[in-house]
Design an enzyme around this catalytic site. Sequence first.
Site, short mmCIF file in Angstrom:
data_model
loop_
_atom_site.label_atom_id
_atom_site.label_comp_id
_atom_site.label_asym_id
_atom_site.label_seq_id
_atom_site.Cartn_x
_atom_site.Cartn_y
_atom_site.Cartn_z
N ARG B 89 0.78 -1.12 0.02
CA ARG B 89 0.11 0.03 -0.04
C ARG B 89 0.95 1.22 0.20
O ARG B 89 0.64 2.08 -0.80
CB ARG B 89 -1.03 -0.05 1.38
CG ARG B 89 -1.93 0.76 1.42
CD ARG B 89 -2.89 0.26 2.42
NE ARG B 89 -2.89 -1.25 2.62
CZ ARG B 89 -4.43 -1.69 2.34
NH1 ARG B 89 -5.25 -1.07 2.08
NH2 ARG B 89 -4.44 -3.09 2.47
N THR B 90 1.83 1.34 0.91
CA THR B 90 2.40 2.63 1.13
C THR B 90 3.70 2.62 -0.26
O THR B 90 3.77 3.63 -0.73
CB THR B 90 3.48 2.58 2.52
OG1 THR B 90 2.37 2.41 3.47
CG2 THR B 90 4.09 3.73 2.80
N ARG B 139 11.40 2.62 4.02
CA ARG B 139 10.79 2.04 5.07
C ARG B 139 11.41 0.94 5.65
O ARG B 139 12.10 0.13 4.98
CB ARG B 139 9.47 1.51 4.37
CG ARG B 139 8.69 0.55 5.77
CD ARG B 139 7.24 0.00 5.34
NE ARG B 139 6.34 1.20 5.70
CZ ARG B 139 5.10 1.07 5.85
NH1 ARG B 139 4.87 -0.07 5.90
NH2 ARG B 139 4.35 2.33 5.94
N HIS B 172 5.31 7.61 10.80
CA HIS B 172 5.05 7.22 9.49
C HIS B 172 4.42 8.72 8.94
O HIS B 172 3.20 8.87 8.88
CB HIS B 172 3.83 6.18 9.40
CG HIS B 172 3.40 5.76 8.41
ND1 HIS B 172 4.06 5.98 6.99
CD2 HIS B 172 2.46 4.78 8.02
CE1 HIS B 172 3.39 5.25 6.20
NE2 HIS B 172 2.38 4.69 6.57
#
Lengths: 358, 358, 358
Positions: B89-90, B139, B172
């Site tokens: 998703r990210t 990430r 985040h």
Amino acid sequence: MARLTDIGWEEFHALPLEAKRPYLARAEGDGMPYHTLFAQQFDRPVLERLCALSNRIRFINKSREGALYLKSLLAHKRAMLYFSQPSSRTFLSHLAACQILGLTTGSVRDAATSSEFKGESHEDSIRTFSSYFDMIIMRSPEQGLAEKMSWELSNSSRPIPILNAGSGKDQHPTQALLDIYTLVRSFEEKGGIDGRTVTFCGDLKRGRTVRSLSYLLTNFRDVKQVFVAPKELQVPDDVIATLEAKGVRHEISDDLRAATKMSDAVYMTRIQDEWDDSKGESAKIDTSRFKFGAEELALLGPDSIIMHPLPRRDEIATCCDHDPRAMYWRQMRNGMWIRTALIAGTFGLEKSIMECGY
Amino acid sequence: MARLTDIGWEEFHALPLEAKRPYLARAEGDGMPYHTLFAQQFDRPVLERLCALSNRIRFINKSREGALYLKSLLAHKRAMLYFSQPSSRTFLSHLAACQILGLTTGSVRDAATSSEFKGESHEDSIRTFSSYFDMIIMRSPEQGLAEKMSWELSNSSRPIPILNAGSGKDQHPTQALLDIYTLVRSFEEKGGIDGRTVTFCGDLKRGRTVRSLSYLLTNFRDVKQVFVAPKELQVPDDVIATLEAKGVRHEISDDLRAATKMSDAVYMTRIQDEWDDSKGESAKIDTSRFKFGAEELALLGPDSIIMHPLPRRDEIATCCDHDPRAMYWRQMRNGMWIRTALIAGTFGLEKSIMECGY
Amino acid sequence: MARLTDIGWEEFHALPLEAKRPYLARAEGDGMPYHTLFAQQFDRPVLERLCALSNRIRFINKSREGALYLKSLLAHKRAMLYFSQPSSRTFLSHLAACQILGLTTGSVRDAATSSEFKGESHEDSIRTFSSYFDMIIMRSPEQGLAEKMSWELSNSSRPIPILNAGSGKDQHPTQALLDIYTLVRSFEEKGGIDGRTVTFCGDLKRGRTVRSLSYLLTNFRDVKQVFVAPKELQVPDDVIATLEAKGVRHEISDDLRAATKMSDAVYMTRIQDEWDDSKGESAKIDTSRFKFGAEELALLGPDSIIMHPLPRRDEIATCCDHDPRAMYWRQMRNGMWIRTALIAGTFGLEKSIMECGY
């Protein structure tokens, strides 16, 4: 002109490396490689042209207009990166090289993918995937696969070039090219590589890097090679035999500090314990005297450089990282530029780049 | 002007979050971030400029000509997405943001890759990979790694910006930005965010989303925050302490229906049982009263909205999905727009976009 | 005009395949598909338009200018390749098709990704990911998921087309299209497909390829279908029933050589032992007479062709690979062209391509 379509696979495969060279060159006869398989296919004139092309690309890429010009050159072509042996570093730098020239890319990076279709041969997989692309950049644990596919594709109805990004323990030609480029660049305003002393230190027995670079350095005049390692990891006899056959000055040593003092470049390498047998013999070797730290740095000449193919563990202390002579980060980036030059050369773009107005 | 080159790592790292803000801004002094590390570095003026920029990008992108204009802006740049902690998703929304601006991308997405070279430090990996790109979107499960790399790269010979796409349990920031953008957009023609009531419901103890959004909302005037959760999963004391220090109205509750009736936005969250200890304590908590379904929908005001960071399990019933007040799908897409705005801002493109003719 | 927004999911799902066809077509009414879900949605006129479009694209792409024109057509769009069931072959050819038209792509290829968010439904995952893209090309082990998502997205506030790149044991429509295209192309200067004899050989029971191609061939006049297999792997009764209902000539056989002599095309397939039950029943079947080698090649007519969907094991001997009648490598590349045509058609580009000046 030697062509892969004029020779059978068995016959080609049996040739000595030097004799294979003309078969791998571009049919246009400009001396640039079509298939890039091993370091030995590059002679000094081609090495120097690739270095000059890299410098030019690096310069052009600095401006937005120049970068967009480079990106237009291969915007109509697509490359596949087929990495059945994973490697982020080599993958990303080849990818970046493609992107600089505008090549669109597809990739297979998963080790599992190569065994995805049980029972399909690697030759079939690569030939099928090659249907969709204009170039294949491949890394494989299988020695000789890139060479086989080069012959196979050149003899198919749709020949496309292969770039070997590492095959087995065997060959990793672009690593050798980036090492040469780093040396050329570091000394280009200081009289060049000829006459220099290059020291290799670390695991000289099992690194394909050392083997390839040692060979390529024989293309230059009067370069002395020093090999510093624990005796269990010293450079293999056949490397020394090649140097002796070519009359190249060399020295075997176990004293890194002495070598550092007299070297123009110190090329550090990692202990390659992934090739250990089950007894973990690397752990038993005393490697403490083969590390580069603050004391070695103090002995290094002001114009000398430190290189490393990375990844490193502790063979170079992080306190060296910010020293201007630490060339290993720039060495990585040089890999991107020389790969860009190599791909440009493969597609016949040398002139378009060297002579463009940017 | 505070610069990362003027401060040592230890000293920088020890600063309170707010004090780090100026060090992360663009050297050009336009207030946009260079490195994006945490939600706390965004104040209200920058938040509003990013929302305005997102709206503008969304509008420009509607026409083919506009989309091609946006895609030309960073066509000479390349970004690396380094996701050692996988997240489709990210990953995909940052990728799409890059693509909208024409940034070519490379990626490392495999969890295994980060441990690929045993013995190499993460710092070395990232610095090496950074050689090939002009920006790193990363990430990592390792708390603080993005901050360390920001300092490290800013102090290298080739500084490039870092965008933190999630680090550990910690930060985040782009999730918080997309939440704010969703609120701003939902209320922009209805008087704005000031004075609104926002209810958080679900696992408020372990979600970094709630923590960051709660903080960012304090940038707006008179926003009341309501926290609805089983007592075992209520919002941590330090979040409440922050609100109290800033004089922000808030309420602790266990009654979702009462809160729904008085809220302008209900922000539902998932039980984060991946953070459970080995005894699986989440399963023992009665969460049945903290789900949003048809009955809650009936209580929701006609101009109010439902949000969720997704993925959801059963905390929002699918019967709500087609209701116009269900904002969670658009919230996802907003994530793409605000990330595009953030990257544009990082590269100094705010003016080129706000003032272009499209 | 039938629209997915005018029919409920249950009602749509229950329709016979042929009756679903109009719901999947482009709203513009040009007959091209919007969602591509199954082979049965293509009738002969659309098949012929797609083949003509493929030929045109292949021709235009030969020149640099033509390739850049094609690449400009969808440069403002982005596609997601969502492959929760890995397949390099299908993945790369769809990727290449996107790249030819300039579509920027993002991908999810990891089988693990689909279970990444435990508790999230596939519908939610795909709908979320769809937020970032203008088309979804999906492969899934879950039968019917592509169809469900087509309905779901067409009924959302942001409809985008779905291209099914393989769903379960069920459907793989682009494979059938590339097979038809290969037949059309192979015979286009020799009188076309009408009246030909096509032999299927191998595992006819479990391959969705055979089922789809057999159906599509009924769109052409007087094509005879011959099914050669060990009796345990013969073609299912419902395929034969369809042929009988349509009055198509067909034959069941176990003699590959006899069939080869009278065939215009021999379509070999692999034993699909991945569908075996735990007892490994495939290994017990004698398949030795269902392989194509030098002796079969000698029996094949001079204008006939050999096809295979690949990957192959030993059902075609490698000695056939360089024979001009071996069409399987070109068949792969045809897959890229027909997929490009299909995507172009989906985005309404048929006319822009057929009538352009390249």
